[in-house]
Design a protein around this motif. Structure first.
Motif, PDB file in Angstrom:
ATOM      1  N   GLU A  98     -18.632  53.006   9.974  1.00 47.28           N
ATOM      2  CA  GLU A  98     -18.530  51.841   9.115  1.00 47.28           C
ATOM      3  C   GLU A  98     -17.194  51.118   9.279  1.00 47.28           C
ATOM      4  OE1 GLU A  98     -20.673  50.358   7.029  1.00 47.28           O
ATOM      5  OE2 GLU A  98     -22.213  51.689   7.825  1.00 47.28           O
ATOM      6  N   LEU A  99     -16.194  51.798   9.836  1.00 44.57           N
ATOM      7  CA  LEU A  99     -14.876  51.174   9.958  1.00 44.57           C
ATOM      8  C   LEU A  99     -14.903  49.895  10.797  1.00 44.57           C
ATOM      9  CD1 LEU A  99     -11.889  51.217   9.306  1.00 44.57           C
ATOM     10  CD2 LEU A  99     -11.543  52.741  11.263  1.00 44.57           C
ATOM     11  N   PRO A 100     -15.549  49.875  11.980  1.00 40.49           N
ATOM     12  CA  PRO A 100     -15.591  48.603  12.740  1.00 40.49           C
ATOM     13  C   PRO A 100     -16.255  47.469  11.970  1.00 40.49           C
ATOM     14  CG  PRO A 100     -16.215  50.434  14.145  1.00 40.49           C
ATOM     15  CD  PRO A 100     -16.149  50.973  12.762  1.00 40.49           C
ATOM     16  N   ARG A 101     -17.305  47.796  11.204  1.00 44.77           N
ATOM     17  CA  ARG A 101     -17.970  46.740  10.434  1.00 44.77           C
ATOM     18  C   ARG A 101     -17.056  46.200   9.333  1.00 44.77           C
ATOM     19  NH1 ARG A 101     -21.968  50.791  10.954  1.00 44.77           N
ATOM     20  NH2 ARG A 101     -23.550  50.222  12.477  1.00 44.77           N
ATOM     21  N   LYS A 102     -16.297  47.084   8.708  1.00 44.63           N
ATOM     22  CA  LYS A 102     -15.376  46.636   7.671  1.00 44.63           C
ATOM     23  C   LYS A 102     -14.282  45.750   8.264  1.00 44.63           C
ATOM     24  CE  LYS A 102     -16.006  50.643   4.617  1.00 44.63           C
ATOM     25  NZ  LYS A 102     -15.357  51.835   4.004  1.00 44.63           N
ATOM     26  N   ILE A 103     -13.789  46.137   9.427  1.00 41.01           N
ATOM     27  CA  ILE A 103     -12.735  45.346  10.072  1.00 41.01           C
ATOM     28  C   ILE A 103     -13.254  43.959  10.436  1.00 41.01           C
ATOM     29  CG2 ILE A 103     -11.273  45.197  12.118  1.00 41.01           C
ATOM     30  CD1 ILE A 103     -11.073  48.254  12.050  1.00 41.01           C
ATOM     31  N   ILE A 104     -14.430  43.895  11.047  1.00 47.36           N
ATOM     32  CA  ILE A 104     -14.991  42.606  11.442  1.00 47.36           C
ATOM     33  C   ILE A 104     -15.308  41.764  10.216  1.00 47.36           C
ATOM     34  CG2 ILE A 104     -16.962  41.505  12.549  1.00 47.36           C
ATOM     35  CD1 ILE A 104     -14.896  42.640  14.468  1.00 47.36           C
ATOM     36  N   PHE A 105     -15.851  42.377   9.174  1.00 49.62           N
ATOM     37  CA  PHE A 105     -16.190  41.626   7.964  1.00 49.62           C
ATOM     38  C   PHE A 105     -14.939  41.014   7.332  1.00 49.62           C
ATOM     39  CE2 PHE A 105     -16.767  41.447   3.349  1.00 49.62           C
ATOM     40  CZ  PHE A 105     -17.866  40.599   3.269  1.00 49.62           C
ATOM     41  N   HIS A 106     -13.837  41.755   7.373  1.00 49.25           N
ATOM     42  CA  HIS A 106     -12.622  41.254   6.744  1.00 49.25           C
ATOM     43  C   HIS A 106     -12.055  40.051   7.496  1.00 49.25           C
ATOM     44  CE1 HIS A 106      -8.893  41.434   4.408  1.00 49.25           C
ATOM     45  NE2 HIS A 106      -8.260  41.232   5.552  1.00 49.25           N
ATOM     46  N   TYR A 107     -12.104  40.087   8.822  1.00 51.06           N
ATOM     47  CA  TYR A 107     -11.496  39.014   9.623  1.00 51.06           C
ATOM     48  C   TYR A 107     -12.509  37.954  10.061  1.00 51.06           C
ATOM     49  CZ  TYR A 107      -7.424  42.083  10.031  1.00 51.06           C
ATOM     50  OH  TYR A 107      -6.340  42.877   9.756  1.00 51.06           O
ATOM     51  N   LEU A 108     -13.789  38.099   9.676  1.00 50.53           N
ATOM     52  CA  LEU A 108     -14.819  37.216  10.231  1.00 50.53           C
ATOM     53  C   LEU A 108     -14.601  35.761   9.846  1.00 50.53           C
ATOM     54  CD1 LEU A 108     -17.397  37.104  11.894  1.00 50.53           C
ATOM     55  CD2 LEU A 108     -18.700  37.428   9.783  1.00 50.53           C
ATOM     56  N   LYS A 109     -14.233  35.498   8.600  1.00 53.05           N
ATOM     57  CA  LYS A 109     -14.038  34.118   8.169  1.00 53.05           C
ATOM     58  C   LYS A 109     -12.929  33.445   8.960  1.00 53.05           C
ATOM     59  CE  LYS A 109     -13.295  31.326   4.019  1.00 53.05           C
ATOM     60  NZ  LYS A 109     -13.079  31.351   2.543  1.00 53.05           N
ATOM     61  N   SER A 110     -11.828  34.156   9.173  1.00 45.92           N
ATOM     62  CA  SER A 110     -10.724  33.583   9.952  1.00 45.92           C
ATOM     63  C   SER A 110     -11.113  33.410  11.413  1.00 45.92           C
ATOM     64  CB  SER A 110      -9.493  34.489   9.841  1.00 45.92           C
ATOM     65  OG  SER A 110      -9.076  34.627   8.496  1.00 45.92           O
ATOM     66  N   ILE A 111     -11.919  34.338  11.928  1.00 46.41           N
ATOM     67  CA  ILE A 111     -12.353  34.248  13.324  1.00 46.41           C
ATOM     68  C   ILE A 111     -13.231  33.016  13.535  1.00 46.41           C
ATOM     69  CG2 ILE A 111     -13.791  35.358  15.074  1.00 46.41           C
ATOM     70  CD1 ILE A 111     -12.846  38.056  13.899  1.00 46.41           C
ATOM     71  N   LEU A 112     -14.202  32.809  12.642  1.00 42.88           N
ATOM     72  CA  LEU A 112     -15.111  31.667  12.789  1.00 42.88           C
ATOM     73  C   LEU A 112     -14.380  30.346  12.586  1.00 42.88           C
ATOM     74  CD1 LEU A 112     -18.292  32.997  10.965  1.00 42.88           C
ATOM     75  CD2 LEU A 112     -17.737  33.077  13.399  1.00 42.88           C
ATOM     76  N   ALA A 113     -13.323  30.354  11.765  1.00 44.89           N
ATOM     77  CA  ALA A 113     -12.531  29.132  11.617  1.00 44.89           C
ATOM     78  C   ALA A 113     -11.842  28.757  12.919  1.00 44.89           C
ATOM     79  CB  ALA A 113     -11.509  29.306  10.497  1.00 44.89           C
ATOM     80  N   CYS A 114     -11.468  29.758  13.705  1.00 47.61           N
ATOM     81  CA  CYS A 114     -10.868  29.485  15.022  1.00 47.61           C
ATOM     82  C   CYS A 114     -11.878  28.889  15.988  1.00 47.61           C
ATOM     83  CB  CYS A 114     -10.291  30.768  15.613  1.00 47.61           C
ATOM     84  SG  CYS A 114      -8.877  31.425  14.702  1.00 47.61           S
ATOM     85  N   GLY A 115     -13.175  29.034  15.695  1.00 44.34           N
ATOM     86  CA  GLY A 115     -14.189  28.429  16.556  1.00 44.34           C
ATOM     87  C   GLY A 115     -14.162  26.917  16.533  1.00 44.34           C
ATOM     88  N   ARG A 116     -13.467  26.330  15.555  1.00 51.63           N
ATOM     89  CA  ARG A 116     -13.323  24.872  15.499  1.00 51.63           C
ATOM     90  C   ARG A 116     -11.974  24.420  16.038  1.00 51.63           C
ATOM     91  NH1 ARG A 116     -15.566  25.885  10.205  1.00 51.63           N
ATOM     92  NH2 ARG A 116     -13.488  25.687   9.297  1.00 51.63           N
ATOM     93  N   ASP A 117     -11.289  25.290  16.762  1.00 48.10           N
ATOM     94  CA  ASP A 117      -9.981  24.942  17.301  1.00 48.10           C
ATOM     95  C   ASP A 117     -10.138  23.959  18.457  1.00 48.10           C
ATOM     96  OD1 ASP A 117      -7.013  26.216  17.009  1.00 48.10           O
ATOM     97  OD2 ASP A 117      -7.362  25.525  19.049  1.00 48.10           O
ATOM     98  N   GLY A 118      -9.129  23.137  18.636  1.00 47.77           N
ATOM     99  CA  GLY A 118      -9.176  22.154  19.711  1.00 47.77           C
ATOM    100  C   GLY A 118      -8.938  22.721  21.091  1.00 47.77           C
TER     101      GLY A 118
END
Length: 819
Positions: A344-364
């Protein structure tokens, strides 16, 4: 035989070219072929691989002294790339030639290809040596010596150090157990880090050594358990001390030292991933991934660290699946269907940073978006996150101008839609909005964003301009086979035109996409026109009425002495009278003109679709979405060649808004002219709506917006009228057309479906026999029974009994209440 070998070498030479991204699919295909012939008597694929490897090593040994240094290293790197590809699938064919590889580890670093030769050699030995039985001690000693000597060479890249430490770890951990040589290296570079961390000075000589020490120490921690008894390092809590030292180096005045320290932390987190959940690490990573962070290099390093960690977890899962039977794999599945080895640790890590990661998907920056897509791709494969959280981002990434990126996003969306049927449809509107936000970021500022692109002209279309394509057309293409899913997308996009708070440039983006969706059957564009009519009948008169009130025209007093004056449009709304009554402050008039823009968009879109697909008014009146699917699923044969969809009034308004020139553009004369023109158009819409009658009102109440929670607070639906006719609608057809959502004929339950109004049951007349219940009996009945059944059967149409006839009648009545 020689010609066959040359042919295989030519194919592998093409695969070894970095410009052709074919290594992954070729490796997957080769593993599949080898798996199929694993139990076969004749193994042609295995024999071909052995033939290729033998030929490659013969050429390597013969050409080592015949060419110049640069050409020799470039050719050697290309050959070793092919060997590395085959060694990953079939290491046993490389084992006979493994002892000829250690000399390449000590190659002099003269040109750029020399580093690639050493990197590929270390990678091949790391895959082959653990599979060898009783390898010679001299051979192992040569590998250890070559790897340790590389640590002291100048100008070594991080990728080369990473491959070198990984090779050394495979040899020491799996075969020799010579941890002393690794421990000495670790101690040497660890002391350097402690010394520099205590005195943060920007000394060039020290910084050069510090770069190498940071990477070597972190890589040793990743590949060796330095706190184990076998490693023999006496210090306890060494990993925690390492993290503290690396965090201190993040404050170094030299930017390069900061980036190397952050990158090295990623190597340590692979060995100790729980550290990423500490509050100080979370604060650092979140700040680096923030859209406000302008340091592109640091942001890319954090994303690369996360990609490296997820790929490591993926390799662990693949190793579990490869070395366990199908029954063992099934027994180890958790409730989500994942392997229990993936904790479960990898899922917790990804869940915690997922919002910030997807925000980087709109980077120029394209490099940032590429890292995000690689990370999301691994998350989808490992099911580390709910796929619905990723769908809006992937729909936006599918509009990427770079084909490799967009094709990868489309593949992931198709995979999610196949595994979780209907999940893409539920998030389709959010995905379209996310694609608009993404396109606004990557497009030049102060330019009008359109929702289509013009593909390059092919040979057959060189004489005419190709038809534009919707930016989200790929998403619509795999929603299109399901009629409910494609209609849901169309309806949700059109319903945004009802919301006063909708951005005008976003509505223009929506209209462009709808105009150029890849419609294949007549039902698709006809459904769009069918859904647009009630929306236009609602927003157009409302926008006109607000526009009219903004002029604040004063009607003349009534002649009959009534207190309420009479408002005569023909007398009051003349050009001269409107110019005289224009208020000094044009703010309200300008805002009302802004509210008219969605109406202009829908009017232009309706006209474009009718002309583009050649629909007549009779066909539009004949169409009903409740017909059987086969009725309107006829293919669209022809499309007219015409100009692009270009609502000039709206585009002009958006351009002036971007340039902050609306106040100069929307002067009094312009607003009067546009009001009169809009009034004439709305009168035509009202005439068409009156001719439609209650059918249009039924259409407007058939479907509610999917996102009512996003409506503005002042959006109110008038109460129902008490004067309701037997058909479920108000007898005043004029008022129902002006505001189709005002009167509803059918009440909605909690699920959003319409129910037929209940009618009171009539009591049977005295002496009337009861009707038989249920299905008619198939067996012969007695004459007396038949006589009793005949009376009631004859009254209902005979034969089948009254139950069947009543069923058909009620079905016809229910159809009138369907949307």
């Amino acid at each position: 035989m020689t010609n066959l070998s040359a042919g295989y070498l030519q194919v592998l030479g093409m695969l070894a070219d970095e410009a052709v991204p074919a290594t992954e699919w070729f490796e997957k295909m080769l593993k599949d072929l080898l798996k199929r012939e694993a139990e076969a008597k004749h193994k042609p694929v295995h024999q071909s691989c052995k033939l290729i490897i033998d030929q490659i090593f013969r050429q390597l040994l013969s050409a080592s002294s015949d060419s110049s240094a640069g050409e020799d290293s470039a050719g050697t790197a290309k050959a070793l790339q092919a060997v590395s590809l085959l060694a990953a699938c079939l290491p046993e064919v490389v084992m006979p030639h493994a002892q000829s590889l250690p000399p390449f580890l000590s190659q002099t670093l003269r040109v750029g290809s020399d580093q690639k030769v050493i990197s590929l050699t270390a990678k091949i030995l790391g895959m082959v040596v653990p599979e060898m039985k009783n390898p010679p001690e001299l051979f192992l000693a040569q590998i250890e010596e070559g790897c340790t000597a590389l640590f002291l060479k100048p100008n070594v890249t991080i990728q080369l150090l990473q491959d070198n430490v990984e090779c050394l770890a495979q040899v020491v951990n799996s075969v020799t157990g010579n941890y002393k040589i690794v421990r000495d290296l670790f101690e040497k570079f660890w002391q350097l880090l402690v010394q520099v961390a205590g005195h943060l000075r920007n000394d060039p000589a020290t910084i050069m050594r510090l770069h190498r020490g940071l990477c070597i120490v972190a890589l040793i921690v990743q590949h060796f358990d330095i706190e184990s008894e076998a490693f023999g390092y006496v210090s306890s809590n060494m990993k925690d001390r390492l993290v503290e030292v690396f965090l201190t180096l993040l404050k170094h005045p030299n930017a390069t030292v900061q980036s190397k320290a952050l990158q090295s932390l990623g190597f340590i987190f692979i060995r100790k991933p729980e550290t990423m959940m500490q509050s100080k690490i979370q604060a650092i990573y979140t700040a680096m991934l923030s859209p406000t962070n302008q340091n592109i290099d640091m942001k890319q390093i954090v994303l690369a660290n996360l990609v490296r960690y997820v790929e490591h977890e993926e390799s662990l899962v693949a190793n579990i699946e490869e070395h366990t039977t199908a029954q063992e794999q099934y027994a180890s599945l958790d409730l989500r269907g994942n392997q229990s080895g993936a904790s479960e640790l990898p899922r917790k890590i990804i869940f915690h940073y997922l919002k910030s990661i997807l925000a980087c998907g709109r980077d120029g920056e394209l490099d940032i978006r590429r890292e995000v897509l690689n990370l999301v791709s691994a998350v989808v494969r490992l099911r580390f996150s709910n796929p619905q959280l990723l769908i809006p981002y992937l729909m936006a990434a599918a509009t990427e101008p770079f084909e490799l990126q967009s094709a990868k996003a489309e593949t992931l969306l198709e995979e999610i839609n196949r595994k979780y049927h209907g999940s893409v449809s539920t998030k389709a509107l959010d995905g379209v909005r996310e694609s608009f936000t993404f396109q606004r970021v990557i497009r030049p500022q102060h330019s009008v964003l359109r929702g289509y692109r013009v593909p390059p002209a092919t040979g057959q279309q060189s004489d005419r301009q190709p038809t534009p394509v919707s930016l989200i057309g790929s998403v619509y293409s795999f929603l299109r086979p399901d009629r409910n899913h494609r209609r849901s997308l169309i309806t949700s996009m059109l319903n945004t035109f009802k919301l006063e708070a909708s951005q005008l440039d976003q509505l223009l983006y929506f209209a462009d996409n709808i105009a150029y969706f890849g419609f294949q059957t007549q039902d698709e564009p006809l459904f769009v026109l069918y859904q647009m009519e009630p929306i236009m009948a609602m927003i157009c008169p409302d926008a006109l009425q607000r526009f009219r009130k903004a002029f604040k025209l004063t009607p003349a007093p009534r002649e009959d002495g009534e207190t309420e004056p009479e408002y005569d449009e023909d007398d009051l709304e003349t050009p001269d009278n409107l110019r005289r009554n224009v208020p000094s402050d044009l703010t309200e008039l300008r805002y009302c003109y802004r509210l008219c823009q969605p109406s202009f968009l829908l009017i232009g879109l309706k006209k474009f679709i009718e002309d583009f697909y050649g629909f007549s008014a009779a066909k539009l009146k004949e169409y009903s979405p409740n017909e059987k699917q086969a009725v309107w699923e006829k293919p669209i044969v022809t499309r007219k060649q015409m100009n692009k969809f270009h609502p000039g009034i709206v585009v002009e308004f958006v351009v002036k808004d971007y340039k902050k020139q609306l106040d100069e553009f929307l002067n009094a004369e312009f607003l009067v002219k546009k009001f009169l023109g809009f009034k004439a158009v709305v009168s035509q819409i009202d005439e068409a709506a009156v001719s439609a009658g209650p059918e249009l009102a039924d259409r407007s109440t058939a479907e509610e917006p999917d996102d009512l929670e996003e409506m503005p607070d002042d959006f109110e639906i008038p109460e129902e009228s008490d004067d309701v006719g037997p058909d479920g609608f108000s007898s005043e057809s004029g008022s129902s057309v002006a505001s189709p959502v005002k009167k509803r004929g059918a009440k909605q339950d909690a699920g959003g479906t319409f129910k037929k109004p209940k009618t009171p049951k009539k009591k049977p007349d005295p002496g009337t026999p009861k009707k038989p219940r249920g299905r008619p009996r198939k067996t012969p009945v007695k004459p007396v029974k038949k006589q009793r059944g005949g009376g009631s059967g004859g009254g209902s149409g005979g034969g089948g009994g009254s139950g069947g006839g009543g069923s058909d009648d009620s079905s016809d009545e229910d159809n009138s209440f369907l949307p």
